[in-house]
Design a protein around this motif. Structure first.
Motif, short mmCIF file in Angstrom:
data_model
loop_
_atom_site.label_atom_id
_atom_site.label_comp_id
_atom_site.label_asym_id
_atom_site.label_seq_id
_atom_site.Cartn_x
_atom_site.Cartn_y
_atom_site.Cartn_z
N ALA A 877 -79.58 -140.06 -104.00
CA ALA A 877 -78.45 -140.91 -103.64
C ALA A 877 -79.15 -141.95 -102.58
O ALA A 877 -79.10 -143.33 -102.48
CB ALA A 877 -77.33 -140.45 -102.95
N ASP A 878 -80.03 -141.39 -101.56
CA ASP A 878 -80.58 -142.02 -100.47
C ASP A 878 -81.55 -143.17 -100.80
O ASP A 878 -81.13 -144.46 -100.59
CB ASP A 878 -81.50 -140.89 -99.65
N GLU A 879 -82.17 -142.91 -102.03
CA GLU A 879 -83.30 -143.76 -102.26
C GLU A 879 -82.36 -144.97 -103.25
O GLU A 879 -82.81 -146.14 -103.13
CB GLU A 879 -84.18 -143.16 -103.35
N ALA A 880 -81.56 -144.13 -104.09
CA ALA A 880 -80.75 -145.38 -104.95
C ALA A 880 -80.08 -146.47 -103.94
O ALA A 880 -80.07 -147.63 -104.28
CB ALA A 880 -79.73 -144.85 -105.91
N ARG A 881 -79.37 -145.87 -102.83
CA ARG A 881 -78.56 -146.75 -102.08
C ARG A 881 -79.44 -147.68 -101.35
O ARG A 881 -79.18 -148.99 -101.06
CB ARG A 881 -77.62 -146.01 -101.21
N LEU A 882 -80.56 -147.24 -100.72
CA LEU A 882 -81.85 -148.08 -100.25
C LEU A 882 -82.17 -149.26 -101.15
O LEU A 882 -82.35 -150.28 -100.68
CB LEU A 882 -82.78 -147.21 -99.79
N ILE A 883 -82.53 -149.03 -102.42
CA ILE A 883 -82.90 -149.80 -103.36
C ILE A 883 -82.04 -151.03 -103.42
O ILE A 883 -82.57 -152.34 -103.18
CB ILE A 883 -83.27 -149.20 -104.69
N PHE A 884 -80.52 -150.78 -103.61
CA PHE A 884 -79.59 -151.58 -103.76
C PHE A 884 -79.54 -152.52 -102.44
O PHE A 884 -79.06 -153.57 -102.39
CB PHE A 884 -78.29 -151.10 -104.28
N ARG A 885 -79.44 -151.82 -101.20
CA ARG A 885 -79.55 -152.54 -99.81
C ARG A 885 -80.48 -153.59 -99.82
O ARG A 885 -80.20 -154.64 -99.37
CB ARG A 885 -79.76 -151.48 -98.83
N ARG A 886 -81.71 -153.06 -99.95
CA ARG A 886 -82.89 -153.97 -99.75
C ARG A 886 -82.71 -155.21 -100.80
O ARG A 886 -83.33 -156.13 -100.52
CB ARG A 886 -84.32 -153.18 -100.14
N LYS A 887 -82.19 -154.72 -102.13
CA LYS A 887 -82.01 -155.96 -103.22
C LYS A 887 -81.11 -157.05 -102.55
O LYS A 887 -81.31 -158.25 -102.76
CB LYS A 887 -81.48 -155.31 -104.22
N TYR A 894 -86.08 -154.86 -108.40
CA TYR A 894 -85.60 -153.45 -108.24
C TYR A 894 -86.95 -152.34 -108.45
O TYR A 894 -87.16 -151.69 -107.39
CB TYR A 894 -84.48 -153.02 -109.40
N THR A 895 -87.79 -152.77 -109.25
CA THR A 895 -89.04 -151.83 -109.39
C THR A 895 -90.03 -152.04 -108.32
O THR A 895 -90.52 -151.39 -107.92
CB THR A 895 -89.71 -152.08 -110.75
N GLU A 896 -90.13 -153.39 -107.78
CA GLU A 896 -91.05 -153.80 -106.62
C GLU A 896 -90.39 -152.99 -105.46
O GLU A 896 -91.14 -152.55 -104.67
CB GLU A 896 -90.99 -155.52 -106.65
N ILE A 897 -88.98 -153.03 -105.46
CA ILE A 897 -88.55 -152.45 -104.05
C ILE A 897 -88.90 -150.79 -104.17
O ILE A 897 -89.39 -150.33 -103.25
CB ILE A 897 -86.94 -152.62 -103.97
N SER A 898 -88.76 -150.35 -105.47
CA SER A 898 -88.99 -148.78 -105.59
C SER A 898 -90.61 -148.66 -104.91
O SER A 898 -90.74 -147.71 -104.44
CB SER A 898 -88.73 -148.46 -107.05
N ALA A 899 -91.27 -149.26 -105.67
CA ALA A 899 -92.80 -149.02 -105.50
C ALA A 899 -93.02 -149.35 -103.89
O ALA A 899 -93.88 -148.66 -103.37
CB ALA A 899 -93.60 -150.25 -106.18
N ALA A 900 -92.28 -150.30 -103.23
CA ALA A 900 -92.59 -150.57 -101.83
C ALA A 900 -92.13 -149.53 -101.01
O ALA A 900 -92.65 -149.04 -100.09
CB ALA A 900 -91.85 -151.88 -101.35
N ILE A 901 -90.88 -148.92 -101.54
CA ILE A 901 -90.60 -147.74 -100.80
C ILE A 901 -91.25 -146.46 -100.74
O ILE A 901 -91.69 -145.87 -99.83
CB ILE A 901 -89.07 -147.24 -101.44
N SER A 902 -91.95 -146.34 -102.06
CA SER A 902 -92.93 -145.24 -102.13
C SER A 902 -93.98 -145.31 -101.34
O SER A 902 -94.74 -144.59 -100.55
CB SER A 902 -93.30 -145.01 -103.62
N ARG A 903 -94.67 -146.76 -101.39
CA ARG A 903 -95.72 -146.77 -100.51
C ARG A 903 -95.65 -146.81 -99.05
O ARG A 903 -96.50 -146.45 -98.23
CB ARG A 903 -96.22 -148.41 -100.83
N GLU A 904 -94.38 -147.26 -98.65
CA GLU A 904 -94.03 -147.10 -97.52
C GLU A 904 -93.64 -145.77 -96.72
O GLU A 904 -94.66 -145.50 -95.78
CB GLU A 904 -92.60 -148.00 -97.08
N ILE A 905 -93.26 -144.96 -97.62
CA ILE A 905 -93.27 -143.39 -97.16
C ILE A 905 -94.44 -142.92 -97.27
O ILE A 905 -94.83 -141.98 -96.35
CB ILE A 905 -92.39 -142.81 -98.10
N ASN A 906 -95.19 -143.09 -98.31
CA ASN A 906 -96.70 -142.28 -98.39
C ASN A 906 -97.53 -142.84 -97.29
O ASN A 906 -98.42 -141.87 -96.93
CB ASN A 906 -97.25 -142.72 -99.77
N GLY A 907 -97.43 -144.01 -96.74
CA GLY A 907 -98.23 -144.62 -95.78
C GLY A 907 -97.89 -143.94 -94.53
O GLY A 907 -98.79 -143.53 -93.84
N HIS A 908 -96.59 -143.80 -94.29
CA HIS A 908 -96.31 -143.23 -93.06
C HIS A 908 -96.58 -141.62 -93.00
O HIS A 908 -97.20 -141.13 -92.19
CB HIS A 908 -94.95 -142.92 -92.96
#
Length: 999
Positions: A877-887, A894-908
């Protein structure tokens, strides 16, 4: 011929018979004196055959070969002992499963012939797993048990007597006559050999004095192999003895089935030169041991075996390495350029230049052979010379030279970047090479442009007799599934091998994006198995287990460490760090193998113990608890909310791929039926067929197959008007045509039709694209089903057939197809987001393995699983809502946002993991400890005795868990304005807190 001539001829025949009969007694006496005394024991049930031999013995001078018995289950042959005589026989028997083989030579030449006798006996009565399991209670006569127990105590005191009854019964079931007619010492010997091979991981070798003949000392070689790799295995074993100049005088080889797979148990005897074998770890002892064990890896159909090994130009051990070179270069180069670097072209490169091939082998040995003096200098010198030789390679064939130079350079990179290998571990079942991924950049964009730009943390290459594979991980601590692709013909194997590396790389990269919520980075292991030469289902399963067993043992050969260094001294380790790698079951990984891997890991002392793999027993069964589908349906719920649909109250329609009896699709259907009373399931498509119903599948009828059966078991009577089912699993013949069953509902009538192959597949393949629904959930099916060449079929008059797609299957849609569909207005929640909960659940299985005993886990399993399911729903739910917020904020597709979230978390995560590893004391500070605890299920957080154990976790694990929790919360709970204010205050506090305020 006149009548008198006939009479004379028959008299001549009669005289010959009389003469032979008169000679037979002397011949039998000769056999008694010049054959080993065990002949009368081992041939006790073949008196007729020996009698026939005694009569016909002189005829060997002309015939050279006497068949004394030939039945479907037995063959007895007498031959002159000449070079290659045994191999000739074995070559004729390549396609037959030998259950027992014995051969023995005479001590002296046959009178009147001047050559020794060789007597060969074969039995073809191998038992199957069903044969062993299907036998009810059976008792071995107590007299046999008593004598064999006494022989074990006298000759093999190390034998575990607690297993005698079970193992003797097993031997009796496989070959009752062997137990009945063999001396107790021989039965004891074979039982001990079997027990040693099981205890040694499936292979065993030793040599000892036979001490059975007074006047001619004999030496016994013991060799056993679990799940021997092919039908002509005995032929290959005998070739090893021949190549090493060891003249075997007699041998007894028994193959038994233990209910799981066969075991080859061989005892071989030689005279004279066998004394050198008694020097344990001497040159000959080690050479024979390594070559016999290498039969598990070296294929007799490979070009290296036929042209180099059999011809005496290369050892079998080096040939296995060359085959691994070829396999690595093929899979590394072919995924981008399959026409230039197909397997045949790569293999030809190594076969065309023996000198270059042997130099590459020598360089590898210089880098990894244990105990070498001045290794580095020798390696650098040879490397520089070899590099120049490759640069100057010129045979006058410019095009071929270009290809071969690339292959040799690739092999050189392989040797340079391998950091450790089990090549010098004698008892290996497969080869493993842990590589520094920097070699990918050295290859250049010509061979990496089709890969994701991020580079992995590690690459491990595996090579076995019947397959190869990779494990690719994008983080130090990494987890991901192990899938094995079964290739049913040679073309299928080559095609899969061509794309093996890219498929593995993409899957591991996707897994890394998916793993952003846990402390393990993403990884994947993909293996391709060559099953082209076998069709029998049991044989395919045996080969599958052989490959997987070999690869996991090779994995532990290099990854079991002590103080960070490979524990086995035969593994030269250039990496010198612990590597926590977690595996998971995937395609063609059966429960039996999962449990075996966990046991082997514990036995061999891997740092994760049974936590190396998600266990079906000590774990959270994905299908039972629907962990993956929990995330998929949570994403579907929130996606539908964005479309103005309340899953729990409103009517909406769904189409799906994946069998209702399977994990992801089955549990997704279960959750939809539980939570959405008005849902219409319009399409379900799986490997057995398809169900289409425009009014939605009947919920009661669907409930009868969910998590039980495939879609072909759905009741056609429940179809609504216009609905239909097509069956891949139900066919019939019409002349030469194969027809498939189709049932459709037309008003109140069910209509049955039989459609052609073309009609079936045209309809089957179109349904995913044409059936209209609010939501499409691909929860099964092959990767890249929707791709650049067919995505347009998802549109009708510019409108998509589904408004939203929630990917429950990995890589079902290619990246380019995703982009085009989103441009057409489709909402896509990609696999790395929607399908992430399965791996999150597996991560918590590992945590349970690390912090709870098996007894504690089962005592608290219900609560622990409930805690994990709550975490899964929250993470999804956290990720789904964040994807729609960023959209809404204009963040891209949607898929670019998903990939960006993953890269962001993995970078941290990467930065934090490194920081916490350098500062391990932080994990014990209250604020950081609370963050670490927040990652864990409530049971572990709130139970004092479990909470205290967290301090016992390896520092690397505590750093990883802490980094994971902080990294994900930084992104999911992000408050940009508050974060900026906190950063500003911290900066001011650090740099301006010490000065005085001035007017």
């Amino acid at each position: 011929m006149t009548e008198s001539e006939k009479v004379r001829w028959f008299r001549q025949v009669s005289k010959t018979i009389t003469a032979r009969c008169l000679e037979a007694g002397a011949n039998l006496q000769w056999l008694q004196e010049q054959m080993h005394p065990y002949l009368s024991v081992t041939m006790r049930d073949e008196a007729d055959a020996i009698g026939s031999l005694a009569i016909q013995l002189p005829t060997l001078k002309d015939t050279r070969r006497l068949v004394l018995r030939d039945t479907p289950k037995s063959l007895v042959i007498a031959r002159l002992n000449r070079p290659g005589s045994l191999y000739d026989t074995l070559r004729l028997l390549r396609e037959r499963e030998i259950s027992y083989a014995q051969f023995t030579h005479s001590y002296a030449p046959i009178p009147g012939i001047g050559e020794e006798l060789e007597l060969q006996r074969f039995e073809f009565d191998r038992k199957t797993a069903e044969d062993i399991a299907g036998v009810s209670e059976i008792r071995v006569p107590r007299s046999f048990v008593k004598e064999i127990r006494a022989a074990l105590r006298e000759h093999y005191p190390g034998y575990d007597m607690g297993r005698l009854d079970k193992e003797l019964r097993l031997l009796w079931l496989n070959n009752e006559n062997y137990v009945r007619y063999s001396p107790p010492r021989r039965v004891a010997q074979i039982l001990w050999l079997y027990q040693q091979s099981v205890a040694s991981g499936g292979v065993y070798f030793d040599a000892e004095p036979a001490q059975e003949i007074v006047d001619q000392p004999e030496y016994r070689i013991l060799f056993a192999a679990g799940n021997p790799p092919q039908l002509d295995f005995l032929h290959q074993v005998m070739e090893v003895f021949k190549r090493l100049g060891l003249g075997i005088k007699r041998a007894y080889c028994l193959t038994i089935h233990n209910g799981l797979h066969p075991y080859f148990l061989g005892t071989f005897y030689l005279h004279g030169n066998g004394e050198a074998l008694l020097e344990k770890n001497g040159f000959l002892f080690n050479q024979l041991k390594q070559e016999l064990f290498n039969t598990q890896i070296l294929s007799t159909v490979s070009a290296t075996y036929r042209q180099y090994v059999a011809a005496g130009r290369m050892t079998g051990i080096d040939a296995s390495l060359v085959n691994a070179f070829a396999s690595f270069c093929h899979t590394t180069l072919a995924h981008n350029q399959p026409d230039r670097f197909g397997y045949q072209e790569v293999e030809n490169a190594f076969m065309s230049d023996l000198e270059m091939t042997l130099r590459l082998v020598a360089l590898f040995r210089a880098r990894f052979e244990p105990g070498l003096q001045e290794r580095e200098q020798a390696y650098r010198t040879e490397h520089a010379e070899l590099e120049r030789a490759i640069d100057d390679y010129n045979t006058g064939h410019a095009y071929l030279d270009g290809i071969r130079k690339t292959i040799f350079r690739c092999c050189l990179l392989f040797i340079e970047h391998t950091l450790k290998t089990n090549f010098f571990v004698a008892e290996k079942h497969a080869l493993a090479f842990r590589l520094d991924p920097a070699y990918l950049d050295r290859l250049g964009p010509e061979f990496t442009s089709d890969l994701p730009p991020e580079r992995p943390f590690r690459v491990t290459f595996f090579f076995g007799r019947h397959g190869c594979g990779y494990h690719i991980g994008f983080s130090d601590i990494a987890r991901g599934g192990w899938r094995t692709v079964l290739a049913k013909n040679r073309d299928d194997f080559i095609t899969n091998a061509n794309t093996l590396f890219r498929e593995n790389y993409v899957l591991a990269h996707t897994q890394h994006l998916k793993n952003k919520d846990i402390y393990e980075g993403g990884s994947k292991m993909v293996v391709v198995l060559d099953a082209a030469d076998i069709a029998n289902r049991e044989m395919v399963t045996r080969r599958l287990y052989k490959l997987q067993y070999g690869f996991i043992q090779a994995f532990f050969d290099i990854y079991v460490t002590e103080n960070g260094v490979a524990r086995d001294p035969r593994v030269v380790d250039y990496y010198r760090e612990d590597e926590p790698i977690e595996l998971g079951p995937d395609e063609n990984m059966h429960d039996e193998m999962v449990e075996l891997i966990a046991r082997i890991s514990t036995k061999r002392g891997y740092l994760l113990g049974p936590g190396v793999i998600s266990s079906k027993r000590f774990g959270i069964n994905h299908k039972e608890f629907g962990v993956t589908s929990t995330g998929v349906i949570t994403f579907a719920d929130i996606t539908l909310q964005q479309m103005g649909i309340d899953m729990r109250r409103d009517a909406f329609s769904v189409k799906m791929t994946g069998g209702p009896g399977g994990d992801v699709a089955g549990n997704a259907l279960r959750l939809l039926l539980e939570r959405a009373p008005k849902v219409q399931i319009r399409l379900i498509l799986d490997g057995t067929g398809a169900l289409f119903d425009p009014a939605g599948a009947d919920h009661d009828a669907l409930a009868q197959v969910v998590l039980r059966h495939d879609i072909d078991q759905y009741d056609p009577q429940a179809l609504h008007d216009g609905g239909m089912m097509i069956f891949r699993s139900q066919t019939r013949k019409d002349g030469l045509r194969e027809l498939y069953r189709k049932i459709s509902r037309q008003g109140d009538t069910l209509v049955e039709e039989w459609i052609t192959v073309d009609e079936f597949y045209r309809l089957f393949n179109s349904l995913v694209f044409t059936v209209e629904a609010d939501l499409f959930i691909p929860a099964g099916g092959r990767p890249e089903t929707i791709h650049r060449g067919n995505w347009q079929q998802f549109l009708r008059d510019g409108q998509p057939s589904a408004r939203a797609i929630v990917e429950g299957a990995n890589s079902f849609i290619t990246p380019e197809a995703r982009d085009r569909l989103q441009e057409a207005g489709v909402i896509i929640m990609r696999d790395a987001s929607a399908n992430k909960c399965g791996v999150i659940s597996s991560s918590y299985e590992i945590i349970a393995n690390l912090l709870l005993s098996e007894q504690e886990f089962f005592a608290h399993k219900e609560r622990y699983v409930g805690d994990v399911l709550a975490i899964l729903e929250k993470r999804a739910a956290d990720e789904a809502r964040l994807i729609f917020r960023r959209k809404e904020q204009g963040g891209g597709s949607y898929t670019e946002i998903s990939a960006a979230i993953s890269r962001e978390i993995n970078g941290h995560y990467a930065r934090l993991f490194d920081y916490f590893q350098k500062n391990p004391e932080l994990a014990d500070r209250p604020l950081y400890r609370r963050a670490l605890l927040a990652h864990l299920p409530k049971l572990l957080r709130e139970t004092p005795r479990f909470r205290r154990r967290i301090g016992q976790l390896p520092p690397k694990y505590r750093a990883a868990i802490l980094a994971s929790e902080v990294a994900s919360s930084l992104v999911y709970q992000q408050d940009a304005e508050a974060a900026y204010e906190a950063m500003l205050q911290a900066h001011l506090q650090r740099h301006f807190s010490g000065g005085k305020e001035t007017a």
